[in-house]
Scaffold this active site. Sequence first.
Site, PDB file in Angstrom:
ATOM      1  N   THR A  12      -1.074  12.590   4.762  1.00  0.00           N
ATOM      2  CA  THR A  12      -1.853  11.703   5.621  1.00  0.00           C
ATOM      3  C   THR A  12      -1.402  11.803   7.073  1.00  0.00           C
ATOM      4  O   THR A  12      -0.237  12.118   7.350  1.00  0.00           O
ATOM      5  CB  THR A  12      -1.688  10.253   5.125  1.00  0.00           C
ATOM      6  OG1 THR A  12      -2.201   9.362   6.114  1.00  0.00           O
ATOM      7  CG2 THR A  12      -0.223   9.889   4.894  1.00  0.00           C
ATOM      8  N   ASP A  13      -2.314  11.463   7.980  1.00  0.00           N
ATOM      9  CA  ASP A  13      -1.943  11.444   9.403  1.00  0.00           C
ATOM     10  C   ASP A  13      -0.970  10.303   9.721  1.00  0.00           C
ATOM     11  O   ASP A  13      -0.360  10.283  10.791  1.00  0.00           O
ATOM     12  CB  ASP A  13      -3.192  11.348  10.300  1.00  0.00           C
ATOM     13  CG  ASP A  13      -4.049  10.120  10.051  1.00  0.00           C
ATOM     14  OD1 ASP A  13      -3.714   9.299   9.179  1.00  0.00           O
ATOM     15  OD2 ASP A  13      -5.085   9.980  10.757  1.00  0.00           O
ATOM     16  N   GLU A  14      -0.850   9.341   8.803  1.00  0.00           N
ATOM     17  CA  GLU A  14       0.010   8.182   9.082  1.00  0.00           C
ATOM     18  C   GLU A  14       1.489   8.539   9.193  1.00  0.00           C
ATOM     19  O   GLU A  14       2.280   7.733   9.671  1.00  0.00           O
ATOM     20  CB  GLU A  14      -0.136   7.138   7.975  1.00  0.00           C
ATOM     21  CG  GLU A  14      -1.510   6.548   7.918  1.00  0.00           C
ATOM     22  CD  GLU A  14      -1.549   5.306   7.061  1.00  0.00           C
ATOM     23  OE1 GLU A  14      -0.480   4.757   6.754  1.00  0.00           O
ATOM     24  OE2 GLU A  14      -2.659   4.894   6.716  1.00  0.00           O
ATOM     25  N   TYR A  20       4.277   2.772   2.732  1.00  0.00           N
ATOM     26  CA  TYR A  20       3.385   3.839   2.259  1.00  0.00           C
ATOM     27  C   TYR A  20       3.567   5.108   3.097  1.00  0.00           C
ATOM     28  O   TYR A  20       3.818   6.197   2.557  1.00  0.00           O
ATOM     29  CB  TYR A  20       1.914   3.377   2.320  1.00  0.00           C
ATOM     30  CG  TYR A  20       0.936   4.530   2.282  1.00  0.00           C
ATOM     31  CD1 TYR A  20       0.794   5.318   1.143  1.00  0.00           C
ATOM     32  CD2 TYR A  20       0.158   4.860   3.399  1.00  0.00           C
ATOM     33  CE1 TYR A  20      -0.083   6.403   1.114  1.00  0.00           C
ATOM     34  CE2 TYR A  20      -0.722   5.935   3.381  1.00  0.00           C
ATOM     35  CZ  TYR A  20      -0.835   6.706   2.239  1.00  0.00           C
ATOM     36  OH  TYR A  20      -1.704   7.778   2.215  1.00  0.00           O
ATOM     37  N   LYS A  62       5.062   8.886   2.088  1.00  0.00           N
ATOM     38  CA  LYS A  62       4.332  10.151   2.243  1.00  0.00           C
ATOM     39  C   LYS A  62       5.127  11.110   3.140  1.00  0.00           C
ATOM     40  O   LYS A  62       5.171  12.318   2.895  1.00  0.00           O
ATOM     41  CB  LYS A  62       2.941   9.900   2.840  1.00  0.00           C
ATOM     42  CG  LYS A  62       1.986   9.139   1.952  1.00  0.00           C
ATOM     43  CD  LYS A  62       1.598   9.873   0.677  1.00  0.00           C
ATOM     44  CE  LYS A  62       0.722  11.069   0.921  1.00  0.00           C
ATOM     45  NZ  LYS A  62       0.255  11.677  -0.369  1.00  0.00           N
TER      46      LYS A  62
HETATM   47  P1  NAD Z   1      -6.525   6.611  -4.643  1.00  0.00           P
HETATM   48  O1  NAD Z   1      -5.578   5.464  -4.643  1.00  0.00           O
HETATM   49  O2  NAD Z   1      -7.972   6.351  -4.619  1.00  0.00           O
HETATM   50  O3  NAD Z   1      -6.239   7.550  -5.906  1.00  0.00           O
HETATM   51  C1  NAD Z   1      -4.942   7.904  -6.302  1.00  0.00           C
HETATM   52  C2  NAD Z   1      -5.019   8.471  -7.712  1.00  0.00           C
HETATM   53  O4  NAD Z   1      -3.683   8.852  -8.087  1.00  0.00           O
HETATM   54  C3  NAD Z   1      -5.514   7.460  -8.745  1.00  0.00           C
HETATM   55  O5  NAD Z   1      -6.449   8.050  -9.614  1.00  0.00           O
HETATM   56  C4  NAD Z   1      -4.245   7.078  -9.494  1.00  0.00           C
HETATM   57  O6  NAD Z   1      -4.462   6.711 -10.853  1.00  0.00           O
HETATM   58  C5  NAD Z   1      -3.430   8.356  -9.384  1.00  0.00           C
HETATM   59  N1  NAD Z   1      -1.989   8.112  -9.532  1.00  0.00           N
HETATM   60  C6  NAD Z   1      -1.260   7.128  -8.946  1.00  0.00           C
HETATM   61  N2  NAD Z   1       0.012   7.198  -9.353  1.00  0.00           N
HETATM   62  C7  NAD Z   1       0.101   8.259 -10.191  1.00  0.00           C
HETATM   63  C8  NAD Z   1       1.160   8.844 -10.931  1.00  0.00           C
HETATM   64  N3  NAD Z   1       2.404   8.350 -10.893  1.00  0.00           N
HETATM   65  N4  NAD Z   1       0.893   9.926 -11.685  1.00  0.00           N
HETATM   66  C9  NAD Z   1      -0.369  10.450 -11.747  1.00  0.00           C
HETATM   67  N5  NAD Z   1      -1.404   9.915 -11.087  1.00  0.00           N
HETATM   68  C10 NAD Z   1      -1.175   8.840 -10.316  1.00  0.00           C
HETATM   69  O7  NAD Z   1      -6.073   7.501  -3.403  1.00  0.00           O
HETATM   70  P2  NAD Z   1      -6.957   8.408  -2.438  1.00  0.00           P
HETATM   71  O8  NAD Z   1      -7.448   7.573  -1.318  1.00  0.00           O
HETATM   72  O9  NAD Z   1      -7.918   9.186  -3.236  1.00  0.00           O
HETATM   73  O10 NAD Z   1      -5.813   9.362  -1.845  1.00  0.00           O
HETATM   74  C11 NAD Z   1      -5.499  10.597  -2.492  1.00  0.00           C
HETATM   75  C12 NAD Z   1      -4.441  11.318  -1.691  1.00  0.00           C
HETATM   76  O11 NAD Z   1      -4.930  11.561  -0.375  1.00  0.00           O
HETATM   77  C13 NAD Z   1      -3.142  10.527  -1.516  1.00  0.00           C
HETATM   78  O12 NAD Z   1      -2.070  11.430  -1.594  1.00  0.00           O
HETATM   79  C14 NAD Z   1      -3.254   9.948  -0.121  1.00  0.00           C
HETATM   80  O13 NAD Z   1      -1.988   9.732   0.445  1.00  0.00           O
HETATM   81  C15 NAD Z   1      -4.012  11.043   0.585  1.00  0.00           C
HETATM   82  N6  NAD Z   1      -4.814  10.628   1.733  1.00  0.00           N
HETATM   83  C16 NAD Z   1      -5.720   9.609   1.621  1.00  0.00           C
HETATM   84  C17 NAD Z   1      -6.522   9.282   2.715  1.00  0.00           C
HETATM   85  C18 NAD Z   1      -7.544   8.173   2.628  1.00  0.00           C
HETATM   86  O14 NAD Z   1      -8.155   7.844   3.643  1.00  0.00           O
HETATM   87  N7  NAD Z   1      -7.790   7.574   1.478  1.00  0.00           N
HETATM   88  C19 NAD Z   1      -6.375   9.984   3.914  1.00  0.00           C
HETATM   89  C20 NAD Z   1      -5.428  11.006   4.001  1.00  0.00           C
HETATM   90  C21 NAD Z   1      -4.657  11.333   2.902  1.00  0.00           C
HETATM   91  O1  DAU Z   2      -5.068   7.581   7.925  1.00  0.00           O
HETATM   92  C1  DAU Z   2      -5.079   7.938   6.586  1.00  0.00           C
HETATM   93  C2  DAU Z   2      -4.840   6.722   5.713  1.00  0.00           C
HETATM   94  O2  DAU Z   2      -6.018   5.937   5.789  1.00  0.00           O
HETATM   95  C3  DAU Z   2      -4.513   7.075   4.281  1.00  0.00           C
HETATM   96  O3  DAU Z   2      -3.282   7.743   4.239  1.00  0.00           O
HETATM   97  C4  DAU Z   2      -4.436   5.817   3.405  1.00  0.00           C
HETATM   98  O4  DAU Z   2      -4.260   6.185   2.043  1.00  0.00           O
HETATM   99  C5  DAU Z   2      -5.740   5.055   3.550  1.00  0.00           C
HETATM  100  O5  DAU Z   2      -5.682   3.844   2.815  1.00  0.00           O
HETATM  101  C6  DAU Z   2      -6.007   4.755   5.023  1.00  0.00           C
HETATM  102  O6  DAU Z   2      -5.015   3.845   5.547  1.00  0.00           O
HETATM  103  P1  DAU Z   2      -5.420   2.616   6.496  1.00  0.00           P
HETATM  104  O7  DAU Z   2      -4.368   1.592   6.404  1.00  0.00           O
HETATM  105  O8  DAU Z   2      -5.838   3.102   7.830  1.00  0.00           O
HETATM  106  O9  DAU Z   2      -6.778   2.160   5.724  1.00  0.00           O
HETATM  107  P2  DAU Z   2      -7.365   0.731   5.298  1.00  0.00           P
HETATM  108  O10 DAU Z   2      -8.688   1.011   4.677  1.00  0.00           O
HETATM  109  O11 DAU Z   2      -6.414  -0.094   4.538  1.00  0.00           O
HETATM  110  O12 DAU Z   2      -7.598   0.022   6.707  1.00  0.00           O
HETATM  111  C7  DAU Z   2      -8.330   0.640   7.762  1.00  0.00           C
HETATM  112  C8  DAU Z   2      -8.203  -0.242   8.996  1.00  0.00           C
HETATM  113  O13 DAU Z   2      -8.906  -1.464   8.772  1.00  0.00           O
HETATM  114  C9  DAU Z   2      -6.783  -0.645   9.328  1.00  0.00           C
HETATM  115  O14 DAU Z   2      -6.644  -0.709  10.737  1.00  0.00           O
HETATM  116  C10 DAU Z   2      -6.651  -2.048   8.726  1.00  0.00           C
HETATM  117  C11 DAU Z   2      -8.041  -2.593   8.890  1.00  0.00           C
HETATM  118  N1  DAU Z   2      -8.512  -3.583   7.877  1.00  0.00           N
HETATM  119  C12 DAU Z   2      -8.320  -3.285   6.549  1.00  0.00           C
HETATM  120  C13 DAU Z   2      -8.807  -4.123   5.570  1.00  0.00           C
HETATM  121  C14 DAU Z   2      -8.619  -3.824   4.108  1.00  0.00           C
HETATM  122  C15 DAU Z   2      -9.190  -4.715   8.281  1.00  0.00           C
HETATM  123  O15 DAU Z   2      -9.378  -4.983   9.496  1.00  0.00           O
HETATM  124  N2  DAU Z   2      -9.679  -5.562   7.316  1.00  0.00           N
HETATM  125  C16 DAU Z   2      -9.511  -5.314   5.981  1.00  0.00           C
HETATM  126  O16 DAU Z   2     -10.002  -6.110   5.163  1.00  0.00           O
END
Ligand code: NAD
Ligand code: DAU
Length: 336
Positions: free
Chosen positions: A125-127, A152, A156
């Site tokens: 992730t970019d975080e 989190y 990562k």
């Molecule tokens: P998600 O939470 O929707 O899905 C995660 C999946 O991993 C789930 O199906 C869960 O059951 C599985 N999982 C969790 N723990 C596990 C374990 N111990 N063993 C096997 N499986 C397990 O997450 P997502 O949003 O789809 O993110 C997927 C990946 O992409 C993550 O590595 C996250 O850090 C990365 N990522 C997410 C975002 C975003 O915006 N959501 C952005 C950048 C990177």
């Molecule tokens: O940047 C990549 C990341 O983006 C991934 O690594 C994470 O897995 C993914 O969850 C996401 O992280 P964020 O914390 O940015 O996403 P989230 O959807 O939780 O929140 C997005 C923004 O919105 C953040 O600034 C917090 C804000 N927020 C979130 C929720 C749930 C609100 O203002 N209200 C809300 O109810």
Amino acid sequence: MQHVLVTGGAGFIGSNFVHHLIEHSDARVTVLDKMTYAASPEALEGLPSDRVELVVGDVADAAVVDPLVARLTGPEDAVVHFAAESHNDNSLRDPSPFIQTNIVGTFVLLEAVRAHDVRLHHVSTDEVYGDLELDDPGRFSESTPYQPSSPYSASKAGADHLVRAWARSFGVRATLSNCSNNYGPWQHIEKFIPRQITGVLTGGRPRLYGAGANVRDWIHTADHSSAVWAILQRGTPGATYLIGADGERSNLEVVRLILELLGRDPDDFDHVADRPGHDLRYAIDPTRLRTELGWTPAYTDFEAGLAATIEWYRGHQDWWGPHKEAVEAGYAARGQ
Ligand code: NAD
Ligand code: DAU
């Protein structure tokens, strides 16, 4: 035939990537997923059973992981590692599963790909780069120093460091990618965009943390999948690629757009308690991915992508509806 092991393949982005593989390659796919609260088996329904196998198990369990990795014996076979605990707010409440899955899980996987000399793509992730000021003209690049803010993002970052160390010290054939915020179908309703869409669809008001000035760089999950596939096919071993689609928007802008697209007054939202340590702004410079691998995003119109996502959630209330009350009760307990 190429065989790809996709960890976390029943989650939001992992399941999208599995669909992408089925549509754009002839690969056979094994999904390893623990099926936590964040998994959606429904997202894998309809895939051809002769090409996709689901194994329920923990990526941190070597007894499960090693034999699965040992099956990857072809020259193009690979592991794509999505499995993670992914929600910042949950990591502030209880960091422990984040350390276990994100760090220990990545370590276990690295030991397996090292033992069996299998190619790995690690999804991050970019975080890990921390945050930028709102008026900073710069964006994150592959050389930005790591400075994670939350449990989190720290977990990562720890996983990324392990992958680089295993590549350098043990010659593990690994690539890494750090992507910005994804949106699209099958995203868990704990996350910002689906929480607000489903809130409005059920007659509620969006909940904006703090003033809502925080900026995220939105990318459609289908574009994340196509980027990971490009890296898997053409990426340089050992290299890191930043994935982003020039989608910077403040949270306030996104909430107002959701309300407008749903025919509501754009000011019809509530400010709620801010997230502790809340990162201000993320922004990705995807130049390496575009120039070296020729990748381009398909979803360049955020408003159109958001409108399609709203329609998707409208049509899938049977999936998210049963969880809405419990998710909101968790937020309410924290004043959010
Ligand atoms: P998600 O939470 O929707 O899905 C995660 C999946 O991993 C789930 O199906 C869960 O059951 C599985 N999982 C969790 N723990 C596990 C374990 N111990 N063993 C096997 N499986 C397990 O997450 P997502 O949003 O789809 O993110 C997927 C990946 O992409 C993550 O590595 C996250 O850090 C990365 N990522 C997410 C975002 C975003 O915006 N959501 C952005 C950048 C990177
Ligand atoms: O940047 C990549 C990341 O983006 C991934 O690594 C994470 O897995 C993914 O969850 C996401 O992280 P964020 O914390 O940015 O996403 P989230 O959807 O939780 O929140 C997005 C923004 O919105 C953040 O600034 C917090 C804000 N927020 C979130 C929720 C749930 C609100 O203002 N209200 C809300 O109810």
